[in-house]
Design a protein around this motif. Structure first.
Motif, PDB file in Angstrom:
ATOM      1  N   PHE A 127       1.022  -1.461  -0.505  1.00 38.86           N
ATOM      2  CA  PHE A 127       0.366  -0.298  -0.081  1.00 38.86           C
ATOM      3  C   PHE A 127       0.440   1.026   0.091  1.00 38.86           C
ATOM      4  CE2 PHE A 127      -2.462  -2.852   2.509  1.00 38.86           C
ATOM      5  CZ  PHE A 127      -3.345  -2.633   1.879  1.00 38.86           C
ATOM      6  N   ASN A 128       0.811   2.061  -1.075  1.00 40.36           N
ATOM      7  CA  ASN A 128       1.263   3.748  -0.770  1.00 40.36           C
ATOM      8  C   ASN A 128      -0.210   4.373  -0.641  1.00 40.36           C
ATOM      9  OD1 ASN A 128       2.728   5.609  -3.787  1.00 40.36           O
ATOM     10  ND2 ASN A 128       2.951   5.641  -1.419  1.00 40.36           N
ATOM     11  N   THR A 129       0.413   4.580   0.893  1.00 41.20           N
ATOM     12  CA  THR A 129      -0.542   5.868   1.701  1.00 41.20           C
ATOM     13  C   THR A 129      -0.090   5.110   3.520  1.00 41.20           C
ATOM     14  OG1 THR A 129      -2.834   6.382   1.876  1.00 41.20           O
ATOM     15  CG2 THR A 129      -2.166   3.555   2.219  1.00 41.20           C
ATOM     16  N   ASN A 130      -0.150   6.594   4.164  1.00 44.43           N
ATOM     17  CA  ASN A 130      -0.659   6.312   5.216  1.00 44.43           C
ATOM     18  C   ASN A 130      -1.126   4.691   6.075  1.00 44.43           C
ATOM     19  OD1 ASN A 130      -0.940   6.721   7.948  1.00 44.43           O
ATOM     20  ND2 ASN A 130      -0.372   9.412   7.767  1.00 44.43           N
ATOM     21  N   CYS A 131       0.245   4.636   6.516  1.00 41.19           N
ATOM     22  CA  CYS A 131       0.038   3.300   7.445  1.00 41.19           C
ATOM     23  C   CYS A 131      -1.224   3.333   7.954  1.00 41.19           C
ATOM     24  CB  CYS A 131       1.272   2.885   7.981  1.00 41.19           C
ATOM     25  SG  CYS A 131       1.728   3.368   9.519  1.00 41.19           S
ATOM     26  N   LYS A 135       1.646  11.588  19.302  1.00 43.81           N
ATOM     27  CA  LYS A 135       0.052  11.192  18.926  1.00 43.81           C
ATOM     28  C   LYS A 135      -0.269  10.092  17.550  1.00 43.81           C
ATOM     29  CE  LYS A 135      -4.504  11.524  18.552  1.00 43.81           C
ATOM     30  NZ  LYS A 135      -4.954  10.848  17.522  1.00 43.81           N
ATOM     31  N   GLN A 136       0.717  10.080  16.969  1.00 43.75           N
ATOM     32  CA  GLN A 136       0.680   9.304  15.537  1.00 43.75           C
ATOM     33  C   GLN A 136       0.985   8.065  16.287  1.00 43.75           C
ATOM     34  OE1 GLN A 136       2.586  10.331  12.713  1.00 43.75           O
ATOM     35  NE2 GLN A 136       1.463  12.764  12.105  1.00 43.75           N
ATOM     36  N   ILE A 137       2.346   7.830  17.168  1.00 45.72           N
ATOM     37  CA  ILE A 137       2.246   6.464  17.778  1.00 45.72           C
ATOM     38  C   ILE A 137       1.093   5.626  18.696  1.00 45.72           C
ATOM     39  CG2 ILE A 137       4.179   5.634  19.320  1.00 45.72           C
ATOM     40  CD1 ILE A 137       5.645   6.537  16.680  1.00 45.72           C
ATOM     41  N   ASP A 138       0.448   6.295  19.362  1.00 43.00           N
ATOM     42  CA  ASP A 138       0.073   6.217  20.103  1.00 43.00           C
ATOM     43  C   ASP A 138      -1.797   5.874  19.257  1.00 43.00           C
ATOM     44  OD1 ASP A 138      -2.103   6.390  23.312  1.00 43.00           O
ATOM     45  OD2 ASP A 138      -2.932   6.994  21.386  1.00 43.00           O
ATOM     46  N   ASP A 139      -2.032   6.487  17.916  1.00 44.08           N
ATOM     47  CA  ASP A 139      -2.406   5.867  16.669  1.00 44.08           C
ATOM     48  C   ASP A 139      -2.378   4.757  16.500  1.00 44.08           C
ATOM     49  OD1 ASP A 139      -3.926   8.276  17.668  1.00 44.08           O
ATOM     50  OD2 ASP A 139      -3.879   8.836  16.234  1.00 44.08           O
ATOM     51  N   ASN A 181       6.221 -18.033  11.801  1.00 47.13           N
ATOM     52  CA  ASN A 181       6.157 -19.751  11.635  1.00 47.13           C
ATOM     53  C   ASN A 181       5.997 -19.946  10.155  1.00 47.13           C
ATOM     54  OD1 ASN A 181       7.102 -21.155  13.655  1.00 47.13           O
ATOM     55  ND2 ASN A 181       4.603 -20.509  14.268  1.00 47.13           N
ATOM     56  N   PRO A 182       5.768 -20.881   8.739  1.00 48.05           N
ATOM     57  CA  PRO A 182       6.107 -21.062   7.076  1.00 48.05           C
ATOM     58  C   PRO A 182       3.698 -20.362   7.913  1.00 48.05           C
ATOM     59  CG  PRO A 182       7.261 -22.168   7.515  1.00 48.05           C
ATOM     60  CD  PRO A 182       6.763 -21.749   9.016  1.00 48.05           C
ATOM     61  N   ASN A 183       4.158 -19.765   6.225  1.00 52.14           N
ATOM     62  CA  ASN A 183       2.517 -19.188   6.294  1.00 52.14           C
ATOM     63  C   ASN A 183       2.109 -17.983   7.316  1.00 52.14           C
ATOM     64  OD1 ASN A 183       1.982 -21.154   3.594  1.00 52.14           O
ATOM     65  ND2 ASN A 183       2.343 -22.096   5.048  1.00 52.14           N
ATOM     66  N   ASP A 184       2.580 -17.397   7.870  1.00 52.21           N
ATOM     67  CA  ASP A 184       2.303 -16.815   9.274  1.00 52.21           C
ATOM     68  C   ASP A 184       2.682 -15.052   8.037  1.00 52.21           C
ATOM     69  OD1 ASP A 184       1.855 -18.109  11.024  1.00 52.21           O
ATOM     70  OD2 ASP A 184       3.671 -17.579  12.077  1.00 52.21           O
ATOM     71  N   THR A 185       1.368 -14.200   8.904  1.00 52.05           N
ATOM     72  CA  THR A 185       1.621 -12.777   7.859  1.00 52.05           C
ATOM     73  C   THR A 185       2.756 -11.428   9.075  1.00 52.05           C
ATOM     74  OG1 THR A 185      -0.816 -13.275   6.945  1.00 52.05           O
ATOM     75  CG2 THR A 185       0.039 -11.538   7.387  1.00 52.05           C
ATOM     76  N   VAL A 186       3.510 -11.179   7.799  1.00 50.16           N
ATOM     77  CA  VAL A 186       4.290 -10.292   8.711  1.00 50.16           C
ATOM     78  C   VAL A 186       3.987  -8.699   8.193  1.00 50.16           C
ATOM     79  CG1 VAL A 186       6.466  -9.827   8.440  1.00 50.16           C
ATOM     80  CG2 VAL A 186       5.899 -11.661   9.208  1.00 50.16           C
ATOM     81  N   LEU A 187       3.982  -7.721   9.221  1.00 49.63           N
ATOM     82  CA  LEU A 187       2.784  -6.617   9.084  1.00 49.63           C
ATOM     83  C   LEU A 187       4.331  -5.960   8.953  1.00 49.63           C
ATOM     84  CD1 LEU A 187       0.905  -3.951   7.857  1.00 49.63           C
ATOM     85  CD2 LEU A 187       0.278  -4.600   9.968  1.00 49.63           C
ATOM     86  N   ASP A 188       4.893  -4.442   7.838  1.00 45.94           N
ATOM     87  CA  ASP A 188       5.240  -3.610   7.725  1.00 45.94           C
ATOM     88  C   ASP A 188       4.390  -2.863   7.439  1.00 45.94           C
ATOM     89  OD1 ASP A 188       7.643  -1.902   8.216  1.00 45.94           O
ATOM     90  OD2 ASP A 188       9.176  -2.756   6.998  1.00 45.94           O
ATOM     91  N   PRO A 189       4.391  -1.384   8.919  1.00 44.30           N
ATOM     92  CA  PRO A 189       3.707   0.003   8.800  1.00 44.30           C
ATOM     93  C   PRO A 189       4.513   0.521   7.696  1.00 44.30           C
ATOM     94  CG  PRO A 189       3.270  -1.099  10.475  1.00 44.30           C
ATOM     95  CD  PRO A 189       4.074  -1.842  10.526  1.00 44.30           C
ATOM     96  N   PHE A 190       5.705   0.388   8.380  1.00 48.70           N
ATOM     97  CA  PHE A 190       6.324   2.078   7.852  1.00 48.70           C
ATOM     98  C   PHE A 190       7.711   1.149   6.969  1.00 48.70           C
ATOM     99  CE2 PHE A 190       5.039   3.211  12.127  1.00 48.70           C
ATOM    100  CZ  PHE A 190       4.104   4.209  11.109  1.00 48.70           C
ATOM    101  N   ARG A 205       6.424 -16.652   4.467  1.00 47.86           N
ATOM    102  CA  ARG A 205       5.782 -16.188   4.814  1.00 47.86           C
ATOM    103  C   ARG A 205       4.558 -15.295   4.359  1.00 47.86           C
ATOM    104  NH1 ARG A 205       9.371 -18.979   7.477  1.00 47.86           N
ATOM    105  NH2 ARG A 205       9.256 -18.848   9.352  1.00 47.86           N
ATOM    106  N   LYS A 206       3.464 -14.884   4.291  1.00 53.29           N
ATOM    107  CA  LYS A 206       2.936 -13.587   3.849  1.00 53.29           C
ATOM    108  C   LYS A 206       3.450 -12.185   4.542  1.00 53.29           C
ATOM    109  CE  LYS A 206      -0.966 -17.262   3.453  1.00 53.29           C
ATOM    110  NZ  LYS A 206      -2.532 -17.133   3.474  1.00 53.29           N
ATOM    111  N   PHE A 207       3.419 -11.460   3.635  1.00 55.78           N
ATOM    112  CA  PHE A 207       3.283 -10.178   3.803  1.00 55.78           C
ATOM    113  C   PHE A 207       1.827  -8.754   3.442  1.00 55.78           C
ATOM    114  CE2 PHE A 207       6.172  -6.270   2.744  1.00 55.78           C
ATOM    115  CZ  PHE A 207       7.035  -5.689   4.019  1.00 55.78           C
ATOM    116  N   ILE A 208       2.522  -7.804   4.453  1.00 59.12           N
ATOM    117  CA  ILE A 208       1.738  -6.902   4.163  1.00 59.12           C
ATOM    118  C   ILE A 208       2.464  -5.056   4.390  1.00 59.12           C
ATOM    119  CG2 ILE A 208      -0.349  -5.000   4.945  1.00 59.12           C
ATOM    120  CD1 ILE A 208      -2.181  -7.478   5.667  1.00 59.12           C
ATOM    121  N   GLY A 209       2.655  -4.887   2.984  1.00 57.13           N
ATOM    122  CA  GLY A 209       3.912  -3.375   3.783  1.00 57.13           C
ATOM    123  C   GLY A 209       3.122  -2.017   3.163  1.00 57.13           C
ATOM    124  N   CYS A 210       2.868  -0.986   3.776  1.00 60.51           N
ATOM    125  CA  CYS A 210       2.234   0.715   3.833  1.00 60.51           C
ATOM    126  C   CYS A 210       4.163   1.328   4.334  1.00 60.51           C
ATOM    127  CB  CYS A 210       1.896   0.816   4.922  1.00 60.51           C
ATOM    128  SG  CYS A 210       0.293  -0.553   5.082  1.00 60.51           S
TER     129      CYS A 210
END
Length: 255
Positions: free
Chosen positions: A8-12, A69-73, A194-203, A218-223
């Protein structure tokens, strides 16, 4: 998530609000340390030694209250999307560690430890004036539990990791001033998922987390909000991916 990779090319925060609850196994991220104003006020030759100086990038110079505030959100939404007993690894400046722990605890994250990454080939700036800055901190949390996945296979792992910086091949798609090496992220993905787990990187930055996650099954979601960094990361991840589902969300157009 049925697709292996979502970018995603947007604010996380916009993305996090749309993700399913309890859908992520690990959040692995390197957000802005918010040190731009601090670094510009110091006597340093960093800008002269690094063309892509993060202090002039514009994304690292919020006022403290706005950054807080952003870190809290972020932690509020992270608590919702991360599975219970899921792990969160966040790189951060030592001077911000106390603030991060306080905010994370507010949102039911159990603080495990603060570790250190030692760079074996740091930039020798101001070497004749004081100690070379060769370390960065990382914080380890578990979501709403005290223990989670930890694939140590009976081996002892210290909270000290030593690697070189990113290699030339890792930088061929984008020059990011705070890029982390693949070997460093492999350490966390192997231990905490573990294999097939989902990893998220908001930054996501240069996309190191996506490359490593795909490589390790693994599966991946990146912003990534910066269009230039995003394109470089997308191209880099695409080279290592067999399947890429690219969703371009443009906040300014309300998408």
């Amino acid at each position: 998530m049925t697709n292996e990779i979502l970018l995603f090319n947007t604010n996380c925060l916009e993305v996090l609000k749309d993700l399913e609850s309890d859908s992520v196994d690990l959040i692995l991220t390197d957000p802005p340390y918010n040190l731009g104003n601090f670094m510009r006020d110091r006597q340093t030759n960093l800008k002269k030694m690094r063309d892509n100086f993060f202090g002039d990038a514009g994304w690292d110079d919020l006022e403290f209250d706005e950054w807080k505030k952003q870190i809290d959100d972020f932690f509020k939404e992270a608590n919702r999307v991360l599975k219970k007993r899921g792990s969160l690894i966040m790189f951060m400046s030592i001077i911000k560690v106390e603030s991060i722990i306080s905010i994370a605890s507010k949102h039911k994250f159990y603080y495990k430890t603060t570790g250190i990454w030692h760079k074996t080939n740091p930039m020798p700036r101001n070497m004749n004036l004081h100690f070379i800055n060769s370390t960065e901190a990382w914080l380890y949390f578990i979501n709403e539990a005290r223990t989670g996945t930890f694939n140590n296979n009976g081996k002892a792992f210290h909270d000290f990791i030593e690697t070189s910086g990113s290699t030339k091949s890792e930088k061929q798609y984008i020059a990011h001033p705070t890029q982390k090496p693949e070997k460093l992220f492999e350490h966390f993905v192997s231990l905490l998922t573990n294999p097939n787990d989902t990893v998220l990187d908001p930054f996501m930055g240069s996309g190191t987390s996506g490359v490593v996650t795909k490589k390790m099954g693994r599966k991946f979601i990146g912003c990534e909000i910066n269009p230039q960094y995003f394109e470089g990361a997308k191209n880099r991840i695409n080279q290592s991916a067999t399947q890429l589902n690219f969703l371009d969300l443009n906040i300014s157009e309300g998408k």
